[in-house]
Design a protein around this motif. Structure first.
Motif, PDB file in Angstrom:
ATOM      1  N   GLY A 291       0.821  -1.199   0.000  1.00  0.00           N
ATOM      2  CA  GLY A 291       0.000   0.000   0.000  1.00  0.00           C
ATOM      3  C   GLY A 291       0.855   1.248   0.000  1.00  0.00           C
ATOM      4  N   VAL A 292       0.192   2.393  -0.045  1.00  0.00           N
ATOM      5  CA  VAL A 292       0.877   3.679  -0.047  1.00  0.00           C
ATOM      6  C   VAL A 292       0.019   4.682   0.713  1.00  0.00           C
ATOM      7  CG1 VAL A 292      -0.142   4.360  -2.267  1.00  0.00           C
ATOM      8  CG2 VAL A 292       1.985   5.440  -1.504  1.00  0.00           C
ATOM      9  N   THR A 293       0.677   5.609   1.387  1.00  0.00           N
ATOM     10  CA  THR A 293      -0.040   6.632   2.135  1.00  0.00           C
ATOM     11  C   THR A 293       0.786   7.905   2.194  1.00  0.00           C
ATOM     12  OG1 THR A 293      -1.015   7.189   4.289  1.00  0.00           O
ATOM     13  CG2 THR A 293       0.935   5.801   4.321  1.00  0.00           C
ATOM     14  N   ASN A 294       0.110   9.033   2.387  1.00  0.00           N
ATOM     15  CA  ASN A 294       0.772  10.306   2.665  1.00  0.00           C
ATOM     16  C   ASN A 294       0.777  10.617   4.152  1.00  0.00           C
ATOM     17  OD1 ASN A 294       1.640  11.119   0.138  1.00  0.00           O
ATOM     18  ND2 ASN A 294      -0.296  12.103  -0.388  1.00  0.00           N
ATOM     19  N   GLY A 295       0.338   9.661   4.981  1.00  0.00           N
ATOM     20  CA  GLY A 295       0.179   9.908   6.407  1.00  0.00           C
ATOM     21  C   GLY A 295       1.296   9.395   7.283  1.00  0.00           C
ATOM     22  N   GLY A 296       2.473   9.144   6.714  1.00  0.00           N
ATOM     23  CA  GLY A 296       3.610   8.736   7.515  1.00  0.00           C
ATOM     24  C   GLY A 296       3.577   7.279   7.915  1.00  0.00           C
ATOM     25  N   MET A 297       4.582   6.888   8.725  1.00  0.00           N
ATOM     26  CA  MET A 297       4.717   5.492   9.130  1.00  0.00           C
ATOM     27  C   MET A 297       3.541   5.035   9.986  1.00  0.00           C
ATOM     28  SD  MET A 297       7.344   4.094   7.755  1.00  0.00           S
ATOM     29  CE  MET A 297       6.990   2.632   8.694  1.00  0.00           C
ATOM     30  N   GLY A 298       3.006   5.926  10.804  1.00  0.00           N
ATOM     31  CA  GLY A 298       1.883   5.544  11.646  1.00  0.00           C
ATOM     32  C   GLY A 298       0.670   5.148  10.834  1.00  0.00           C
ATOM     33  N   GLU A 299       0.344   5.919   9.819  1.00  0.00           N
ATOM     34  CA  GLU A 299      -0.808   5.595   8.984  1.00  0.00           C
ATOM     35  C   GLU A 299      -0.544   4.350   8.146  1.00  0.00           C
ATOM     36  OE1 GLU A 299      -4.683   6.024   7.385  1.00  0.00           O
ATOM     37  OE2 GLU A 299      -3.681   6.741   9.203  1.00  0.00           O
ATOM     38  N   ALA A 300       0.692   4.143   7.712  1.00  0.00           N
ATOM     39  CA  ALA A 300       1.024   2.909   6.996  1.00  0.00           C
ATOM     40  C   ALA A 300       0.719   1.694   7.873  1.00  0.00           C
ATOM     41  CB  ALA A 300       2.496   2.920   6.589  1.00  0.00           C
ATOM     42  N   SER A 301       1.103   1.750   9.144  1.00  0.00           N
ATOM     43  CA  SER A 301       0.807   0.648  10.055  1.00  0.00           C
ATOM     44  C   SER A 301      -0.685   0.474  10.243  1.00  0.00           C
ATOM     45  CB  SER A 301       1.474   0.895  11.417  1.00  0.00           C
ATOM     46  OG  SER A 301       2.876   0.886  11.313  1.00  0.00           O
ATOM     47  N   ARG A 302      -1.402   1.575  10.441  1.00  0.00           N
ATOM     48  CA  ARG A 302      -2.848   1.459  10.690  1.00  0.00           C
ATOM     49  C   ARG A 302      -3.583   0.875   9.491  1.00  0.00           C
ATOM     50  NH1 ARG A 302      -1.426   6.087  13.519  1.00  0.00           N
ATOM     51  NH2 ARG A 302      -1.821   7.488  11.770  1.00  0.00           N
ATOM     52  N   LEU A 303      -3.150   1.197   8.297  1.00  0.00           N
ATOM     53  CA  LEU A 303      -3.775   0.612   7.107  1.00  0.00           C
ATOM     54  C   LEU A 303      -3.543  -0.891   7.052  1.00  0.00           C
ATOM     55  CD1 LEU A 303      -2.884   3.368   4.489  1.00  0.00           C
ATOM     56  CD2 LEU A 303      -5.182   2.790   5.284  1.00  0.00           C
ATOM     57  N   LEU A 304      -2.305  -1.316   7.340  1.00  0.00           N
ATOM     58  CA  LEU A 304      -2.019  -2.746   7.327  1.00  0.00           C
ATOM     59  C   LEU A 304      -2.773  -3.458   8.446  1.00  0.00           C
ATOM     60  CD1 LEU A 304      -0.495  -4.812   5.704  1.00  0.00           C
ATOM     61  CD2 LEU A 304       1.556  -4.332   7.056  1.00  0.00           C
ATOM     62  N   HIS A 305      -2.862  -2.829   9.618  1.00  0.00           N
ATOM     63  CA  HIS A 305      -3.663  -3.404  10.708  1.00  0.00           C
ATOM     64  C   HIS A 305      -5.117  -3.588  10.279  1.00  0.00           C
ATOM     65  CE1 HIS A 305      -0.791  -1.387  13.882  1.00  0.00           C
ATOM     66  NE2 HIS A 305      -0.182  -2.293  13.121  1.00  0.00           N
ATOM     67  N   ARG A 306      -5.657  -2.572   9.603  1.00  0.00           N
ATOM     68  CA  ARG A 306      -7.066  -2.646   9.202  1.00  0.00           C
ATOM     69  C   ARG A 306      -7.271  -3.768   8.179  1.00  0.00           C
ATOM     70  NH1 ARG A 306     -10.602  -1.887  12.211  1.00  0.00           N
ATOM     71  NH2 ARG A 306      -9.202  -0.279  13.023  1.00  0.00           N
ATOM     72  N   LEU A 307      -6.328  -3.934   7.267  1.00  0.00           N
ATOM     73  CA  LEU A 307      -6.418  -5.042   6.313  1.00  0.00           C
ATOM     74  C   LEU A 307      -6.412  -6.379   7.043  1.00  0.00           C
ATOM     75  CD1 LEU A 307      -6.130  -5.747   3.103  1.00  0.00           C
ATOM     76  CD2 LEU A 307      -3.830  -6.421   3.809  1.00  0.00           C
ATOM     77  N   GLU A 308      -5.518  -6.521   8.016  1.00  0.00           N
ATOM     78  CA  GLU A 308      -5.433  -7.777   8.755  1.00  0.00           C
ATOM     79  C   GLU A 308      -6.729  -8.071   9.496  1.00  0.00           C
ATOM     80  OE1 GLU A 308      -0.608  -7.267   9.395  1.00  0.00           O
ATOM     81  OE2 GLU A 308      -1.977  -6.858  11.044  1.00  0.00           O
ATOM     82  N   LEU A 309      -7.299  -7.058  10.126  1.00  0.00           N
ATOM     83  CA  LEU A 309      -8.521  -7.261  10.904  1.00  0.00           C
ATOM     84  C   LEU A 309      -9.728  -7.554  10.023  1.00  0.00           C
ATOM     85  CD1 LEU A 309      -8.037  -4.387  13.505  1.00  0.00           C
ATOM     86  CD2 LEU A 309      -8.068  -6.828  14.034  1.00  0.00           C
ATOM     87  N   THR A 310      -9.782  -6.925   8.853  1.00  0.00           N
ATOM     88  CA  THR A 310     -10.990  -7.031   8.027  1.00  0.00           C
ATOM     89  C   THR A 310     -10.884  -8.021   6.885  1.00  0.00           C
ATOM     90  OG1 THR A 310     -10.277  -5.170   6.635  1.00  0.00           O
ATOM     91  CG2 THR A 310     -11.656  -4.649   8.551  1.00  0.00           C
ATOM     92  N   ARG A 311      -9.636  -8.433   6.512  1.00  0.00           N
ATOM     93  CA  ARG A 311      -9.495  -9.307   5.356  1.00  0.00           C
ATOM     94  C   ARG A 311      -8.648 -10.549   5.607  1.00  0.00           C
ATOM     95  NH1 ARG A 311     -10.484  -6.760   0.393  1.00  0.00           N
ATOM     96  NH2 ARG A 311     -10.230  -8.848  -0.480  1.00  0.00           N
ATOM     97  N   ILE A 312      -7.676 -10.477   6.518  1.00  0.00           N
ATOM     98  CA  ILE A 312      -6.694 -11.548   6.650  1.00  0.00           C
ATOM     99  C   ILE A 312      -7.086 -12.565   7.709  1.00  0.00           C
ATOM    100  CG2 ILE A 312      -4.289 -12.105   7.169  1.00  0.00           C
ATOM    101  CD1 ILE A 312      -4.630 -10.680   4.511  1.00  0.00           C
ATOM    102  N   LEU A 313      -7.442 -12.138   8.890  1.00  0.00           N
ATOM    103  CA  LEU A 313      -7.675 -13.053  10.004  1.00  0.00           C
ATOM    104  C   LEU A 313      -8.835 -14.001   9.723  1.00  0.00           C
ATOM    105  CD1 LEU A 313      -7.160 -10.641  13.033  1.00  0.00           C
ATOM    106  CD2 LEU A 313      -5.619 -12.434  12.229  1.00  0.00           C
ATOM    107  N   PRO A 314      -8.833 -15.191  10.333  1.00  0.00           N
ATOM    108  CA  PRO A 314      -9.874 -16.187  10.031  1.00  0.00           C
ATOM    109  C   PRO A 314     -11.287 -15.682  10.311  1.00  0.00           C
ATOM    110  CG  PRO A 314      -8.105 -17.187  11.306  1.00  0.00           C
ATOM    111  CD  PRO A 314      -7.828 -15.722  11.271  1.00  0.00           C
ATOM    112  N   GLN A 315     -11.447 -14.842  11.326  1.00  0.00           N
ATOM    113  CA  GLN A 315     -12.774 -14.359  11.689  1.00  0.00           C
ATOM    114  C   GLN A 315     -13.091 -12.997  11.067  1.00  0.00           C
ATOM    115  OE1 GLN A 315     -13.230 -14.502  15.971  1.00  0.00           O
ATOM    116  NE2 GLN A 315     -12.314 -16.522  16.111  1.00  0.00           N
ATOM    117  N   ALA A 316     -12.264 -12.538  10.145  1.00  0.00           N
ATOM    118  CA  ALA A 316     -12.522 -11.254   9.483  1.00  0.00           C
ATOM    119  C   ALA A 316     -13.879 -11.300   8.778  1.00  0.00           C
ATOM    120  CB  ALA A 316     -11.403 -10.959   8.477  1.00  0.00           C
TER     121      ALA A 316
END
Length: 729
Positions: A291-316
């Motif tokens: 992914g890509v963001t203009n919101g710095g390293m913090g926003e990069a992490s939050r985007l990846l976290h959101r993907l994991e919670l909503t798309r990756i994990l078994p209970q997503a």
């Protein structure tokens, strides 16, 4: 969905249909739009797939340039080396990292891939490429996540010839950044008990390789990267980031060529790799998310976290909150028995634990790490009536029951190894190395796969078990597979992991209420592939509360705190002898999925009361901690006296602040903390969970106040912690 038509119609539709695939009227330019991101590429005049744009979302009506191959700059490098290709075969004079390298039976190793066709199924774009002369077909898959703009890429390699071929290198694809020399690479590296150190280095001419050659993900490098513009930091600036979904040997190569083009290529590790692809067979690469963001390293992490919670994990997309867990390992070690575990369960229930887990030592002849692995039957001396009496007591106390397993390993001193010495990874006539007194079962073998699944299925079918702590405590050595022909033995690198995934998938289908933790001597197997099939992970065997702050800071660069199991253990720490208060240890662990691993039989009544209070507080905030947005306010870099994190619920109704003072120096006050991510117009009421706020701190103030005026905590001494909840009125 496909739109084929004028640019204006396509772009207008893009604004309201995130995640859709858009194709221009020529059929040769592909555009994916979602959230704040646009990803575009096309078929150039040479028939190659050429990158066009990857960055912040373009506006409706913005034109995309036609993908025309640039001319070669000199006769030394050749034209192919200046074309920003999405996926390349090794051939035609290519000098940079290829995506695919193949050897044919006649010795030919030249592979030139050109576009053949494309199709769209749902939101997945498939682009078919083929060698210019031989029937090697590669289908590239692209999918963009509507909520985050993160793109998933993978490749399927097919051998449509009449003879086998050997795939010597295969990646999911190559990500291309705008040409330039103002980039910094961030990555995670470490070791046992010291996982997830954050490192940075300039992106310069040459290649940086992040990898594991260990048969599994490994803790020496994480299969994750972030590349930031040099002016970007935690809160501002452009960052590209990505992670591989693969739990075997892997490689990510970050390369800057002579024209300052940046390429990031990721997939199977080519070291010792040679997958024999039979006629008509195919090989699926790992998925590579970026992914890509203009919101710095913090926003990069939050985007990846959101993907994991909503798309990756078994209970997503709505994973269950992780229950508060107790694990008996540090209390009992291998000295496990029915009476002792029941006594621990009584105390765990008193403090509010929801899941009781029996660790190593319950099975076979398992009185140390030298025997018993592979024999997954209950030890009759330790549990003369089986596990049922203990499980029944745990349930009566209001907890569910979990148990430790390490199914991919075997001790030489075991019934399994004595019956099947050929089942381990080995090379004929060579020594069989031991690690932790054990060897690795060759899960690529169908009979081994069947045995492992059967043993676990029987265990789960005969007992009311809600949770498996799935461990994996050594890396590969002698990765041979003598049962198959020599030219197929290297298939073990792929087939082992595919069978691991297959066992996990089958267990989850047959036992849908069982949850699983991925553990590997700590954080040795944490990646988006294993996370898709397990509910939580174990970041490190190091449970020292101060060390964990740094480990957790690195972990959350790539992974959501929602899966980060963190135990409260005894003090002084068994890792380094450091002493810390029980409150400090709890607050450190409360930043993830809370567990307790201490010997409760040695706790005082005051300790029990403190734990009961803080566990109750955690249950009230855990949805925000586990499923909210993480803001790293102050990083616990080595030498720093302070660290602080903040979690904000997705609806911005709740927030939790954790602040730590590691050591006081010269009496300086704790710096003012400025919250992030709140609703500036809303009013939030403060609730102190642990610690003290400065005098005259308001009880209620706006989000704008807490973000701009900030909040002051009062801490003095060493290893102090404060936790504060904010609730919207």
């Amino acid at each position: 969905m496909i739109l084929i038509g004028g640019a204006a119609a396509t772009d207008a539709h893009a604004a309201s249909n995130d995640g859709a695939v858009h194709i221009d009227a020529s059929g040769h330019v592909f555009r994916l739009d979602a959230a704040k991101v646009t990803y575009a590429f096309g078929v150039n005049d040479k028939g190659q797939l050429q990158s066009i744009y990857w960055g912040p979302r373009l506006a409706a009506g913005d034109p995309l340039p036609a993908p025309i191959a640039p001319p070669g700059r000199d006769s030394i490098d050749g034209t192919v080396n200046v074309i920003p290709q999405e996926y390349t075969g090794w051939g035609e004079g290519l000098y940079y990292e290829p995506d695919l390298k193949v050897t044919f039976p006649d010795g030919n190793r030249d592979l030139v891939l050109h576009y053949q066709s494309h199709s769209v199924h749902g939101n997945v774009l498939s682009v078919v490429m083929q060698d210019i002369e031989r029937p090697i077909v590669v289908t590239l898959q692209y999918e963009i996540d509507p909520g985050t703009g993160i793109v998933r890429r993978s490749a399927v390699i097919e051998n449509r010839s009449a003879t086998p071929v050997v795939v010597e290198q295969a990646s999911a694809g190559t990500w291309l950044l705008p040409r330039g020399n103002n980039y910094t690479l961030r990555y995670l590296a470490g070791r046992w008990a010291g996982e997830n150190d954050i490192y940075e280095r300039p992106v310069q001419p040459g290649k940086t390789v992040l990898e594991s050659r260990r048969g599994s993900t490994g803790m020496q490098n994480e299969p994750w990267f972030a590349i930031r513009r040099n002016d970007a930091d935690e809160t501002h600036g452009q960052v590209w980031f990505g992670a591989l979904a693969w739990s075997g040997t892997w490689q990510i190569a970050v390369e800057q060529d002579q024209a300052e083009q940046i390429r990031i290529t990721g997939g199977f590790n080519p070291f010792d790799f040679g997958y024999q692809l039979a006629p008509g067979a195919s090989l699926q690469t790992p998925s590579f998310y970026a992914g890509v963001t203009n919101g710095g390293m913090g926003e990069a992490s939050r985007l990846l976290h959101r993907l994991e919670l909503t798309r990756i994990l078994p209970q997503a997309p709505h994973p269950r909150a992780r229950p508060v867990l107790y694990n008996s390992w540090e209390a009992t070690g291998f000295d496990v028995n029915e009476a002792g575990q029941m006594a621990l369960a009584e105390k765990a229930a008193r403090i509010g634990v929801e899941r009781f887990v029996v660790d190593d030592g319950w099975f076979g002849a398992r009185n140390s790490d030298k025997a018993g692995l592979g024999d997954w039957t209950v030890n009759p001396q330790k549990f003369p009536h089986g596990l049922k009496p203990l499980i029944d007591r745990v349930h009566a106390l209001g907890m569910d029951f979990g148990i430790w397993v390490e199914p991919e390993m075997v001790n030489p001193d075991s019934d399994l190894y004595r019956a099947h010495p050929d089942w381990v990874l080995n090379m004929t006539g060579r020594p069989r190395s031991l690690g932790r007194n054990q060897m690795v079962l060759n899960l690529a073998r169908p009979d081994v796969r069947a045995y492992v699944f059967g043993a676990l299925d029987k265990l789960l079918s005969e007992n009311q078990i809600a949770f498996l702590k799935w461990d994996y405590n050594r890396s590969w050595s002698e990765p041979g597979w003598p049962a198959v022909p020599a030219d197929q033995q290297k298939n073990v690198y792929v087939d082992f992991v595919r069978n691991l995934y297959g066992i996990l998938e089958e267990l989850r289908r047959k036992h849908p209420n069982v949850e699983i933790e991925s553990c590997s001597s700590g954080g040795g197997r944490v990646d988006l592939g294993i996370m898709h099939l397990t509910d939580e992970v174990w970041p490190s065997d190091n449970t020292d509360a101060f060390d964990r702050l740094r480990i957790q800071d690195g972990f959350t660069q790539a992974h959501t705190p929602g899966v980060m199991m963190a135990w409260v253990t005894d003090s002084p720490s068994s890792m380094n002898g450091r002493s810390m208060s029980l409150e400090y240890r709890f607050l450190s662990s409360m930043q993830g999925s809370l567990g307790v691993g201490a010997n409760l039989t040695k706790w005082s009544e005051q300790d029990m009361a403190t734990a009961q209070r803080l566990i109750a507080d955690y249950k009230a905030i855990r949805d925000t901690v586990q499923h909210g947005d993480l803001y790293r306010l102050v990083s616990p870099d080595q030498g720093s006296e302070h660290s602080a994190t903040e979690d904000v619920s997705p609806d911005k109704a709740h927030a939790v602040l954790f602040a730590f003072l590691h050591s006081s120096t010269e009496g300086y006050p704790y710096p003012t903390l400025h919250l992030q991510g709140l609703d500036p117009e809303a009013r939030y009421r403060v609730r102190v969970l642990q610690g003290t706020l400065a005098e005259r701190t308001p009880t209620v103030a706006s989000g704008a106040y807490w973000m701009n005026m900030g909040i002051d905590v009062t801490m003095h001494g060493d290893f102090q912690g404060t936790a504060v909840a904010f609730d919207r009125e």
